[in-house]
Write a protein that holds these residues in place. Structure first.
Motif, PDB file in Angstrom:
ATOM      1  N   VAL A 161       0.871  -1.186   0.000  1.00 13.61           N
ATOM      2  CA  VAL A 161       0.000   0.000   0.000  1.00 13.61           C
ATOM      3  C   VAL A 161       0.900   1.226   0.000  1.00 13.61           C
ATOM      4  CG1 VAL A 161      -2.015  -0.914   1.189  1.00 13.61           C
ATOM      5  CG2 VAL A 161      -0.113   0.003   2.511  1.00 13.61           C
ATOM      6  N   ASP A 162       0.309   2.373  -0.233  1.00 17.01           N
ATOM      7  CA  ASP A 162       1.082   3.595  -0.167  1.00 17.01           C
ATOM      8  C   ASP A 162       0.482   4.520   0.881  1.00 17.01           C
ATOM      9  OD1 ASP A 162      -1.246   3.946  -1.766  1.00 17.01           O
ATOM     10  OD2 ASP A 162      -0.446   5.888  -2.407  1.00 17.01           O
ATOM     11  N   ALA A 163       1.308   5.459   1.334  1.00 16.01           N
ATOM     12  CA  ALA A 163       0.849   6.517   2.223  1.00 16.01           C
ATOM     13  C   ALA A 163       1.693   7.740   1.923  1.00 16.01           C
ATOM     14  CB  ALA A 163       1.003   6.111   3.685  1.00 16.01           C
ATOM     15  N   LEU A 164       1.088   8.895   1.930  1.00 17.97           N
ATOM     16  CA  LEU A 164       1.754  10.142   1.562  1.00 17.97           C
ATOM     17  C   LEU A 164       2.392  10.046   0.183  1.00 17.97           C
ATOM     18  CD1 LEU A 164       2.296   9.817   4.899  1.00 17.97           C
ATOM     19  CD2 LEU A 164       3.173  12.091   4.498  1.00 17.97           C
ATOM     20  N   GLY A 165       1.796   9.237  -0.670  1.00 16.96           N
ATOM     21  CA  GLY A 165       2.275   9.173  -2.041  1.00 16.96           C
ATOM     22  C   GLY A 165       3.518   8.328  -2.225  1.00 16.96           C
ATOM     23  N   VAL A 166       4.007   7.677  -1.166  1.00 19.27           N
ATOM     24  CA  VAL A 166       5.149   6.774  -1.346  1.00 19.27           C
ATOM     25  C   VAL A 166       4.764   5.398  -0.817  1.00 19.27           C
ATOM     26  CG1 VAL A 166       6.908   8.570  -1.230  1.00 19.27           C
ATOM     27  CG2 VAL A 166       6.171   7.450   0.867  1.00 19.27           C
ATOM     28  N   ASP A 167       5.422   4.371  -1.366  1.00 17.61           N
ATOM     29  CA  ASP A 167       5.128   3.018  -0.916  1.00 17.61           C
ATOM     30  C   ASP A 167       5.567   2.846   0.531  1.00 17.61           C
ATOM     31  OD1 ASP A 167       4.143   2.399  -3.367  1.00 17.61           O
ATOM     32  OD2 ASP A 167       6.070   1.678  -4.138  1.00 17.61           O
ATOM     33  N   VAL A 168       4.777   2.088   1.258  1.00 17.27           N
ATOM     34  CA  VAL A 168       5.145   1.823   2.644  1.00 17.27           C
ATOM     35  C   VAL A 168       6.146   0.672   2.669  1.00 17.27           C
ATOM     36  CG1 VAL A 168       4.320   1.081   4.893  1.00 17.27           C
ATOM     37  CG2 VAL A 168       2.925   2.628   3.502  1.00 17.27           C
ATOM     38  N   VAL A 169       7.406   1.021   2.934  1.00 20.76           N
ATOM     39  CA  VAL A 169       8.445  -0.005   3.095  1.00 20.76           C
ATOM     40  C   VAL A 169       9.067   0.224   4.464  1.00 20.76           C
ATOM     41  CG1 VAL A 169      10.550  -1.020   2.174  1.00 20.76           C
ATOM     42  CG2 VAL A 169       8.914   0.068   0.621  1.00 20.76           C
ATOM     43  N   LEU A 170       8.721  -0.656   5.404  1.00 24.71           N
ATOM     44  CA  LEU A 170       9.270  -0.505   6.748  1.00 24.71           C
ATOM     45  C   LEU A 170      10.762  -0.791   6.645  1.00 24.71           C
ATOM     46  CD1 LEU A 170       6.388  -2.351   8.633  1.00 24.71           C
ATOM     47  CD2 LEU A 170       6.642   0.103   8.174  1.00 24.71           C
ATOM     48  N   ASP A 171      11.592   0.231   6.922  1.00 24.64           N
ATOM     49  CA  ASP A 171      13.000   0.152   6.541  1.00 24.64           C
ATOM     50  C   ASP A 171      13.837  -0.739   7.431  1.00 24.64           C
ATOM     51  OD1 ASP A 171      12.489   2.070   8.496  1.00 24.64           O
ATOM     52  OD2 ASP A 171      14.230   3.283   7.973  1.00 24.64           O
ATOM     53  N   SER A 172      13.564  -0.706   8.726  1.00 24.25           N
ATOM     54  CA  SER A 172      14.382  -1.520   9.634  1.00 24.25           C
ATOM     55  C   SER A 172      13.661  -1.611  10.960  1.00 24.25           C
ATOM     56  CB  SER A 172      15.755  -0.868   9.844  1.00 24.25           C
ATOM     57  OG  SER A 172      15.609   0.411  10.437  1.00 24.25           O
ATOM     58  N   GLY A 173      14.029  -2.603  11.752  1.00 26.38           N
ATOM     59  CA  GLY A 173      13.424  -2.688  13.065  1.00 26.38           C
ATOM     60  C   GLY A 173      13.537  -4.073  13.669  1.00 26.38           C
ATOM     61  N   ASP A 174      13.593  -4.083  14.986  1.00 28.80           N
ATOM     62  CA  ASP A 174      13.532  -5.341  15.719  1.00 28.80           C
ATOM     63  C   ASP A 174      12.416  -5.169  16.753  1.00 28.80           C
ATOM     64  OD1 ASP A 174      13.833  -7.636  17.175  1.00 28.80           O
ATOM     65  OD2 ASP A 174      16.028  -7.549  17.209  1.00 28.80           O
ATOM     66  N   TYR A 175      11.204  -5.338  16.247  1.00 24.24           N
ATOM     67  CA  TYR A 175      10.026  -5.038  17.065  1.00 24.24           C
ATOM     68  C   TYR A 175       9.961  -5.909  18.315  1.00 24.24           C
ATOM     69  CZ  TYR A 175       8.361  -2.622  12.797  1.00 24.24           C
ATOM     70  OH  TYR A 175       8.225  -1.802  11.718  1.00 24.24           O
ATOM     71  N   HIS A 176      10.262  -7.192  18.121  1.00 22.36           N
ATOM     72  CA  HIS A 176      10.177  -8.094  19.279  1.00 22.36           C
ATOM     73  C   HIS A 176      11.157  -7.686  20.374  1.00 22.36           C
ATOM     74  CE1 HIS A 176       8.310 -10.533  16.084  1.00 22.36           C
ATOM     75  NE2 HIS A 176       7.583 -11.038  17.070  1.00 22.36           N
ATOM     76  N   ALA A 177      12.354  -7.305  19.956  1.00 22.78           N
ATOM     77  CA  ALA A 177      13.359  -6.937  20.956  1.00 22.78           C
ATOM     78  C   ALA A 177      12.915  -5.706  21.741  1.00 22.78           C
ATOM     79  CB  ALA A 177      14.695  -6.665  20.268  1.00 22.78           C
ATOM     80  N   LEU A 178      12.350  -4.739  21.031  1.00 20.74           N
ATOM     81  CA  LEU A 178      11.926  -3.537  21.738  1.00 20.74           C
ATOM     82  C   LEU A 178      10.767  -3.845  22.686  1.00 20.74           C
ATOM     83  CD1 LEU A 178      12.516  -0.479  21.975  1.00 20.74           C
ATOM     84  CD2 LEU A 178      10.485  -0.132  20.587  1.00 20.74           C
ATOM     85  N   LEU A 179       9.860  -4.690  22.225  1.00 15.84           N
ATOM     86  CA  LEU A 179       8.743  -5.073  23.088  1.00 15.84           C
ATOM     87  C   LEU A 179       9.279  -5.714  24.373  1.00 15.84           C
ATOM     88  CD1 LEU A 179       5.706  -5.421  23.573  1.00 15.84           C
ATOM     89  CD2 LEU A 179       5.813  -7.574  22.316  1.00 15.84           C
ATOM     90  N   ASP A 180      10.247  -6.611  24.216  1.00 14.80           N
ATOM     91  CA  ASP A 180      10.803  -7.282  25.394  1.00 14.80           C
ATOM     92  C   ASP A 180      11.495  -6.289  26.332  1.00 14.80           C
ATOM     93  OD1 ASP A 180       9.858  -9.717  24.621  1.00 14.80           O
ATOM     94  OD2 ASP A 180      11.696 -10.323  23.586  1.00 14.80           O
ATOM     95  N   ARG A 181      12.243  -5.391  25.746  1.00 21.62           N
ATOM     96  CA  ARG A 181      12.922  -4.403  26.604  1.00 21.62           C
ATOM     97  C   ARG A 181      11.925  -3.534  27.342  1.00 21.62           C
ATOM     98  NH1 ARG A 181      17.275  -1.089  23.350  1.00 21.62           N
ATOM     99  NH2 ARG A 181      17.573  -0.088  25.374  1.00 21.62           N
TER     100      ARG A 181
END
Ligand code: FES
Ligand code: FES
Lengths: 168, 784, 293
Positions: free
Chosen positions: B420-440
């Protein structure tokens, strides 16, 4: 006082230590007198109806909302504004210095009202708890900081003003 | 505020490894001096000789036919210079779109003064110009308008109707879709459906808007002061609207008392003062009062979502189908359909979602026009999405944390492209370690221990609970930004940027980046921003873009200046640039660091146009660099809340609040924490206190600071901040992601979850803000 | 948001002020200005004349006369809260003032201004009603005394003629050993109360309730004494159940409705606060009497 009342009056207000004489329309608020007549624009107007506290100045040492006073009412009184807080040599008041160190300001629009209120508060209450500080300045709205850094800054400034402990 | 930060981000390219001297340090701000001394220059502080004051007369009705306006009495008042109505400004085109233009929105653009119809209480219908603010207000009170009232449209979720003759209330529908939604729902183990609303509220900066225009005939330049956020775009549009060459219009930014999305958009009043200065040949000053601000500056947030999710037996999302109603208010201003578009595009947030369909009904109502407010479209959809996740957990009997773990996109799936797009650009989640942040975040909050303690307190009769929400922000919207860095003969550095500052500390952040790259004390850097006369282009300050875009451009420009300085010094010293470095503004040999050789100022002097060294080259120790980006960066985080409800009064006390936020790299952690703490306070306002309410006739009820409830120091608890730098963005040299909106994003979501938990009733909260009376009703229903 | 044009008068004596009031049409008295100034700035009121009372020294001060505290109309709220007599004999007032606005408004705001503005949610109005205050009013025909119950005529409407002004308020002091409580619920700290409750009670030697005054502020158009509850309590042995029953009389209050706060919510909060205030006041009375609780 003339019998019919007056629409304008010449007044003398001691502002930050010097006497300022001016002709003031009677409906001119103290805040507009400071900002427009005296060009002391450090006192800010966030609401002009007495809620936000941005316009707070010290009148005879007491913190008051300058949007809720008429300039004529300050005739013969002492007013201290944000411009009058730093020492004559330009060095910052301990509160100002602590606000800087603790990031107690972002846009800085609320800051003059907070600082003037706190100057009075710390005179009355030199060693306050965080809860007392929160209550004392609950009449000052800040939209940027979330307030906690202001509390931290105040605690440090109180310590400096009491002269105990060294400031970092 | 407690700090918890890891600083193991790798060295930015182009700089030696090792700890950074300036970047990553909580240095005091460059901005503070004048602000602390009362020497700031806010819009209302700008004055010019001979100026007149403008006062805007506003519609007292929400909807009606404007029959006539009588300005005779006002014009007759001593001290009144002019009074304009819509007829005087008929030739001026309406306020244009900057963002998310969607075909069909044009008829809904706002004229600078109403003609024929008024569409909301507060709409400008006349402008009075007078010698001072007092007289201007006296005269404005004498302007009378005859208006035939029409029924007001107030509910965006009501069936669409006619808004204007021949034009419907539904201006457009924002649709996005991918995957086979129908099949997913057919195959679902369970379907969870919710109906959720977010109340109308907005940025409401402490400084109201203001604008001072002056025409300088000697230079044939029109100047506009008191501007914010988008100087270059606004300059171009103002020039076009009033028919002047772009170079003959300049915008200036002084201090700005908070932006939050609201300040710095192009509003009717900005155009009116410019026109006034030209026509009256006197400077024109306009300062909005607070009552005007609350009905005239952009509102935001009001949406109602009917959302459905299909999940498998393990609680994994199979599809989301969402229909929402966006209450746009009476006009479409500069943002076009942006907020609805972002809500639609970014709703899925941090979760894997095989199929998605959304229809955002963009509807006009007779209220103040709406646009962006800090975390626009995300505060709303984080509330909706995280409510949905909690509902799924409750439905399947799963722990809400475990449910999130199962659905969070994994680190090994990054970068993650969502179709999908938002603000006219494709949504590409660039980086992240979601699980690690949740745990912290859970560890830092002692989530397990908290649960046990709360259970204990509940057993003793207290109404307490905790809630959590996970979110993805977006930042660093491109496409481009440029910065020019120049060293003068005294060794001082000037950094000119097309960015703006709305009080967040932009100058300090850019100076720190520049100082790090150049090897100079950050206090010797003067940052020039928000001025169209100093740099040709700029994209301003919004959407948490400055640190990413202008920060990267600053970095590139400073590195270029560094290279030039070293090269020139190397020639002088008959060595190679590689053998030299710069520290504290002085050149030194890496091998003999204790012997400073020459100052940057000396080199700047040698690079002057008359220096023999520069023959045939462009003189000056200066470089302009541009940074381009096609994609946004996506910071992410979690909000954890613990609160107590007074069973008898319905009051909510937030006892603890943690914001964990990964922003790739924190240039100045103190400022990041400030952004998060301030953002949280605003989020809390939207969750519990702030709302623009209207009566049945469309009369606004929140028109003073006594009715529009901004939280004070007594209502905002200290917030704990965990800044993570686990996932630097691969999209820019510094690895930074914007920090401006993560403090606000998920507050409504986390507070709602904690309230549910305290009530022991999943799904109890369906609407923000949660007023005490609503809470009291929920408590009564729960007791039954 | 600037005040409209008016003519300004600042008399130095009460007589002068009364004379001006008698002579001028459409005049407003300016006391501390913490309510009138916002109304002027917002142009909700458009007076032709402002008579500023701030330079009349005779209007300020706190004095004990017998078992009554006389507080001049222009006494600042902050000075009242800090006055030793008030602190020792009228802690209810101190507790109530803690809820009045903020430091900056208490520094300027006066008791007379608050009483004449007569906002039903104002704390000082509730305190005056609870203590059965008498209002000292001066006018062209001299001075008169008016019980608070008669002074509070209707919604923001004091029973004073256009040519009269309030000179002072007389507050009968509760017995030296009494219990008190002032509680309120407001959306934000310092805001006008959604509901406020003032309670003063005394105990007889057996620990039964000898006297009890309960006032509800903010709930109705004028401060409301809870007569039914007071009767129920007088002479009774206090316990939680009784306090609960007394508080339940709030369910019959004809509560104000507005856009933010429905009447049913005000009634529920009133009930809660009365119950809590009675408990607190009782606890304090027990302590003041050196009784074991
Ligand atoms: S401007 Fe005076 S209190 Fe807001
Ligand atoms: S720093 Fe912006 S309002 Fe306080």
């Amino acid at each position: 006082m003339s019998d019919g009342g007056c629409a304008s009056r010449s007044i003398a207000v001691t502002v930050n230590g010097s006497v300022c004489r001016a002709e003031a329309p009677v409906r001119l608020t103290l805040s507009d007198f400071l900002r427009q007549t005296l060009h002391l624009t450090g006192t800010h107007l966030g609401c002009e109806h007495g809620v936000c506290g941005a316009c707070t100045v010290l009148v005879d040492g007491r913190a008051m909302r300058s949007c809720l006073m008429l300039a004529v009412q300050a005739d013969g009184h002492q007013v201290t504004t944000i411009e009058g807080l730093a020492a004559p040599d330009g060095s910052l008041h301990p509160l100002q210095a602590a606000f800087c160190r603790h990031h107690g300001l972002q846009c800085g629009f609320c800051t003059p009202g907070l600082l003037t209120t706190l100057v009075e508060f710390l005179k009355d209450c030199p060693d306050p708890t965080a809860a007392e500080i929160r209550e004392a300045i609950s009449g000052n709205i800040c939209r940027c900081t979330g307030y906690d850094s202001i509390v931290a800054a105040t605690i440090e400034a109180a310590r400096a003003l009491r002269g105990d402990g060294t400031t970092p | 505020m407690q700090r918890d930060r890891r600083s193991d981000a790798p060295a930015p390219p182009g700089l030696p490894p090792g700890p950074r001297a300036v970047i990553g340090q909580s240095l005091p701000r460059l901005e503070d001096g004048p602000l602390l001394r009362g020497q700031g220059l806010f819009a209302a502080d700008v004055n010019f000789p001979r100026q007149v004051t403008m006062r805007v007369v506003r519609s007292p009705l929400a909807h009606g036919r404007l029959v006539s306006i009588d300005a005779a009495a006002a014009l007759a008042m001593p001290g009144v210079v002019a009074v304009w109505t819509g007829a005087d400004t008929a030739a001026i085109p309406p306020i244009p779109f900057r963002a998310t233009r969607v075909r069909g929105l044009e008829p809904y653009c706002q004229p600078i003064l109403a003609r024929e119809r008024v569409r909301y209480v507060g709409e400008p219908i006349a402008a009075v110009f007078a010698e001072d603010a007092y007289v201007a207000e006296d005269a404005a009170d004498l302007v009378s308008a005859e208006i035939d009232p029409l029924p007001a449209h107030l509910d965006a979720a009501a069936p669409p109707g006619e808004f204007l003759p021949g034009l419907g209330t539904e201006a457009t529908v924002v649709r996005k879709e991918y995957g086979d939604v129908e099949a997913a729902f057919r195959a679902a183990h369970a379907i969870v459906a919710l109906d959720l609303s977010v109340g109308r509220h907005s940025g409401v900066p402490l400084e109201t808007r203001g604008a001072v225009a002056r025409y300088d005939a000697a230079r044939d330049v029109l100047e506009l002061h008191g501007t914010a956020k988008k100087q270059h775009w606004n300059r171009d549009e103002i020039a076009r609207l009033i028919g002047r060459p772009t170079h003959g219009v300049h915008l200036f930014e002084g201090h700005v008392g908070g932006g939050f999305g609201v300040r710095g958009e192009l509003y009717p009043e900005d155009v009116l003062v410019c026109l006034g200065a030209l026509r009256l040949q006197r400077p024109v000053k306009w300062v909005e009062d607070r009552r005007e601000h609350l009905v005239a500056a952009n509102h935001s947030r009001q949406q109602r979502h009917r959302i459905r999710a299909a999940v498998d037996a393990e609680g994994r999302l199979l599809a989301i189908d969402n229909v929402f109603f966006h209450d746009q208010g009476a006009y479409v201003r500069t943002h076009g359909a942006r907020v609805a578009d972002m809500a639609a595009g970014l709703l899925p947030g941090p979760y894997r979602l095989p199929a998605y369909r959304v229809a955002g009904h963009f509807r006009l109502t007779n209220k103040t026009p709406a646009a962006t407010y800090r975390a626009p479209g995300r505060f709303e959809t984080s509330f909706v999405r995280e409510r949905l996740m909690d509902a799924i957990a409750a439905r399947l009997g799963l722990d809400p944390v475990e449910l999130r773990r199962r659905n969070l996109i994994g680190r090994d799936e990054m970068p993650y492209a969502r179709p999908v797009d938002a603000l006219g650009v494709d949504v590409v989640l660039d980086s992240g370690d979601y699980h690690a942040l949740l745990d912290r975040a859970l560890a830092r909050f002692d989530w397990a221990g908290t649960q046990a303690r709360l259970a204990d307190r509940r057993a003793r009769g207290e109404c307490v609970g905790a809630g959590l929400a996970f979110f993805v922000e977006k930042s660093g919207l491109g496409p481009a930004d440029g910065v020019r860095v120049s060293v003068d003969a005294t060794g001082s550095v000037e950094l000119v940027t097309g960015a703006a500052s709305v009080g967040q500390g932009v100058e300090t952040v850019l100076a720190q980046i520049c100082a790090e790259a150049l090897g100079i004390d950050y206090r010797r850097i003067r940052v020039v921003r928000g001025r169209t006369d100093r740099i040709e282009f700029g994209n301003g300050a919004h959407a948490s873009r400055v640190t990413v875009m202008s920060g990267s451009a600053t970095y590139l420009a400073a590195l270029a200046v560094r290279a030039m300085a070293l090269e020139t010094a190397a020639m002088e010293l008959q060595t190679t640039a590689e053998a030299l470095t710069i520290r504290d503004g002085r050149i030194l040999r890496i091998a003999r660091p204790d012997e400073p050789l020459m100052a940057l100022g000396d080199i700047a002097r040698q690079m002057g146009p008359n220096s023999p060294l520069m023959r045939g080259r462009t003189p000056g120790l200066t470089a302009e660099r541009w940074f381009y980006s096609d994609h946004m960066t996506y910071p992410y985080g979690a909000h954890l809340a613990q609160l107590r409800i007074d069973r008898d009064t319905g009051e909510v006390r937030v006892e603890r609040y943690l914001v964990a936020y990964d922003i790739g790299r924190a240039i100045n952690p103190m400022l990041v924490e400030g952004q998060i703490a301030g953002g949280f306070a605003q989020g809390l306002g939207g969750a519990l206190f702030e709302e623009f309410r209207y009566d049945d006739e469309g009369q606004p009820l929140s028109t003073t600071f006594a009715d529009y409830l901004i939280p004070t120091m007594a209502e905002v608890p200290p917030v704990e901040v965990l800044i993570a730098e686990d996932a630097p963005s691969p999209l820019n040299p510094l690895g930074v992601k914007g920090a401006g909106e993560g403090g606000t994003n998920a507050v409504g979501a986390a507070i709602a979850a904690a309230v549910d938990d305290a009530l022991g009733r999943p799904g109890a909260v369906t609407r923000l803000p949660i007023a005490p009376r609503t809470m009291r009703r929920l408590l009564a229903e729960t007791a039954r | 948001m600037k005040p409209p044009a008016f003519l300004y008068h600042d008399p130095r004596s009460i007589d002068e002020a009364v004379a001006l009031l008698a002579r001028l049409d459409n005049a407003r008295l300016l006391a501390g200005g913490q309510s009138l100034m916002p109304m002027l700035n917002m142009r909700y009121v458009l007076p032709d004349h402002i008579i500023d009372l701030n330079r009349i020294e005779a209007l300020a001060g706190v004095r004990q006369i017998g078992e009554t505290l006389r507080i001049g109309a222009m006494t600042r709220q902050r000075d009242i809260a800090e006055h030793p007599l008030v602190r020792s004999r009228l802690p209810l007032m101190v507790e109530a003032l803690g809820h009045v606005g903020h430091r900056q408004t208490r520094n300027r705001g006066t008791i007379g201004g608050s009483l004449c503005h007569l906002d039903p949610a104002a704390e000082l109005v509730a305190v005056a009603a609870n203590l059965d205050a008498t209002i000292e009013i001066v006018g062209p025909k001299g001075a008169r005394l008016l019980p608070m119950a008669e002074f509070a005529l209707g919604f923001m409407t004091p029973a004073i003629a256009p040519d009269e002004m309030v000179a002072a308020v007389n507050l009968p002091l509760p017995a030296a050993r009494h219990g008190y409580a002032f509680l309120e619920m407001a959306r934000r700290h310092g805001d006008f109360a959604i509901v406020a409750v003032a309670v003063v009670l005394t105990l007889d030697p057996a620990g039964r309730l000898a006297t009890c005054a309960i006032t509800l502020g903010g709930a109705a158009a004028v401060p409301r004494r809870m007569a039914e509850a007071e009767t129920m309590l007088r002479g009774a042995a206090p316990d939680a159940l009784l306090f609960g029953r007394a508080a339940a009389t709030a369910r019959a209050v004809d509560a104000l409705e507005d856009a933010q706060v429905p009447g049913w919510y005000r009634r529920q909060v009133a009930e809660t606060l009365i119950e809590r205030a009675l408990a607190t006041a009782h606890r304090r009375a027990v302590a003041a009497n050196g009784m074991a609780s």
